[in-house]
Design an enzyme around this catalytic site. Sequence first.
Site, PDB file in Angstrom:
ATOM      1  CE1 TYR A  51      49.199  11.098   3.170  1.00 47.16           C
ATOM      2  CE2 TYR A  51      48.891   8.590   3.228  1.00 47.16           C
ATOM      3  CZ  TYR A  51      49.797   9.586   2.894  1.00 47.16           C
ATOM      4  OH  TYR A  51      51.093   9.633   3.064  1.00 47.16           O
ATOM      5  CD  GLU A 108      51.564   2.046   0.336  1.00 48.71           C
ATOM      6  OE1 GLU A 108      52.477   2.588  -0.323  1.00 48.71           O
ATOM      7  OE2 GLU A 108      51.230   2.103   1.340  1.00 48.71           O
ATOM      8  CG  ASN A 128      52.265  12.224   0.941  1.00 47.38           C
ATOM      9  OD1 ASN A 128      52.452  12.163   2.136  1.00 47.38           O
ATOM     10  ND2 ASN A 128      52.343  10.909   0.398  1.00 47.38           N
ATOM     11  CD  GLU A 129      56.567   9.538   1.288  1.00 42.96           C
ATOM     12  OE1 GLU A 129      56.068   9.017   0.120  1.00 42.96           O
ATOM     13  OE2 GLU A 129      57.270   9.030   1.831  1.00 42.96           O
ATOM     14  CD  GLU A 183      54.293   8.388   5.232  1.00 41.15           C
ATOM     15  OE1 GLU A 183      54.761   7.305   4.881  1.00 41.15           O
ATOM     16  OE2 GLU A 183      53.433   9.038   4.442  1.00 41.15           O
ATOM     17  CE1 TYR A 217      52.068   0.002   4.867  1.00 41.32           C
ATOM     18  CE2 TYR A 217      52.963   0.006   7.085  1.00 41.32           C
ATOM     19  CZ  TYR A 217      53.131   0.404   5.696  1.00 41.32           C
ATOM     20  OH  TYR A 217      54.217   1.239   5.094  1.00 41.32           O
TER      21      TYR A 217
END
Length: 580
Positions: free
Chosen positions: A53, A99, A157-158, A234, A301
């Site tokens: 990103y 996040e 994005n989404e 993703e 993660y």
Amino acid sequence: MARFAIGERDFLLDGEPHRVLAGALHYFRVHPDQWADRIEKARRMGLNAIETYVAWNAHEPVRGSFATDGALDLDRFLRLIGEAGMHAIVRPGPYICAEWDSGGLPAWLFRRPGIRLRSAEPGWLAEIDAYLDHVLPIVAPLQIDRGGPVILLQVENEYGAYGDDTAYLEHLVRRYRGGGITVPLTTVDQPTDDMLERGRVDGALLTGSFGSRVPERLATLRQHQPTGPLMCSEFWDGWFDHWGEHHHTTSAEDAAASLDELLAAGASVSIYMFHGGTDFGFTNGANHKGAYKSHVTSYDYDAPLDETGWATPKFRAFRDVIRRYAPVPEEDVPTAPAAPALTAAFDRTVALSAVADRLGEELGPFDAPPAFDDVEHPRGFGIYAAPLDGRSGVLVVGAVRDRAQVLVDGVPVGVLERDRHDHALRIPAGRRLELLVEDRGRVNYGDRLGEPKGLLGPVTLDGLPVTGWTVRPLRLDRLTAADLGDAAGTDAGAAFSIASFDLDAPADLHLDTTHWGKGVAWVNGFHLGRYWARGPQHTLFVPGTQLVAGTNELVVLELHGFRDPAVRFVPRPLLGQVEE
């Protein structure tokens, strides 16, 4: 120059079918002196591409000042990917979720009158055009058809989970093409009928975000896109943590089995995350689905490469799967060695109240407390104050975003927590009311994007308005003992504690916060991030590239007090208990 394109069923590299095997690695979550190491380890797992990103608010925290140096040198990061013989996928947003604080959107953006986020509203389009005027000149010259590594660029994005403004997405496509982007464009959404349709735009390949039920998700994706390569851009291999919860992990065997299903179907993939890294400073985001929950500092993660950059069982399981479908280098990546264990003692303590004037200018007076956003304070801490004139009673605030330590005449009398839905506190009589307010991270997903931070009115005491407010935004992005001057001593409130420790040679460390309360820490001026006894995380990662042979400095802002004030660096990270 090479050419990368979308074919009838495959990606095409110079006309030949090519499978993208990518992994997410966010340059802004990794110390820049460790970028090359993490990229090389991705290559060794068998990946042929790195995805990142672009975090707008990291580059432009102040409107009109766009930083591209040091940890924000996107050009250098992309060139390092190319030098490793790998491709790059760029996801500039402008909204990224991730996040990350406010999903990457800068706080100043929300103060623009009438702006409608993620829409074709002219004010929003003007701002994102200005943002892309900075980003595209970095990315465009590094595309594969110009000798660089970039093969794909993602549109938004989404978006299908947020809106359905096709005109906005079409504007982005035109903007990218007009800005010199020639590589294929993609979108990403969870593979449900409504999200895929809401998030699609002509000129961009649909890709999916998921981590299980692979045949079903690929079938849904194919129904909405009869031709072109299948791609899970993703592939969720882990999850993130909130303060007060357990540390999330996923089964390496189950994740590897799903990856195997994906590759057996001929699909391309980007693993989210390959290496998560760390939300240094005040950069963590938050969720709000009925209750506010902020993310911890670690973005480990449970990824194949852990927070400190070493191989996990998931790394080896994924490499074994990839080897069935593509060449994998023979070089190994070891598991994490024990970090140096050492102890130190704090040798000086400084009350925050004694040095607050060195850390920020007091603004006001105001009839009502201004939000952080109203005084152009994007994140972190601020001190609000108002006269009490001897009054006592029940203090009621409209909202605390997100935590306030309440003091009367310098003595702490209680805490108001957003995630506990606190609004009221009985306070004793005194002359001066203070609230040390902490923004714990801006919501990064959903309809609460852009909400203001700080102390939000009205504020009353036994039903009568409290007026005459001042606010002191604290500048804490970088801090050393020198910034605190020669002050010493403490009172009952928040305080800085300073220690030094010696190293024979720089090495990654794990600062143990198990016996501390709540606060933030800096090493050699570098902001490590937040800690909290609430857990699950009980260590802060200290990049060895930020340390020196010889004497190093630690500064800690502890809000309440240490259960044990010793400074300990431990051999392993303590990320918390996992759910049984």
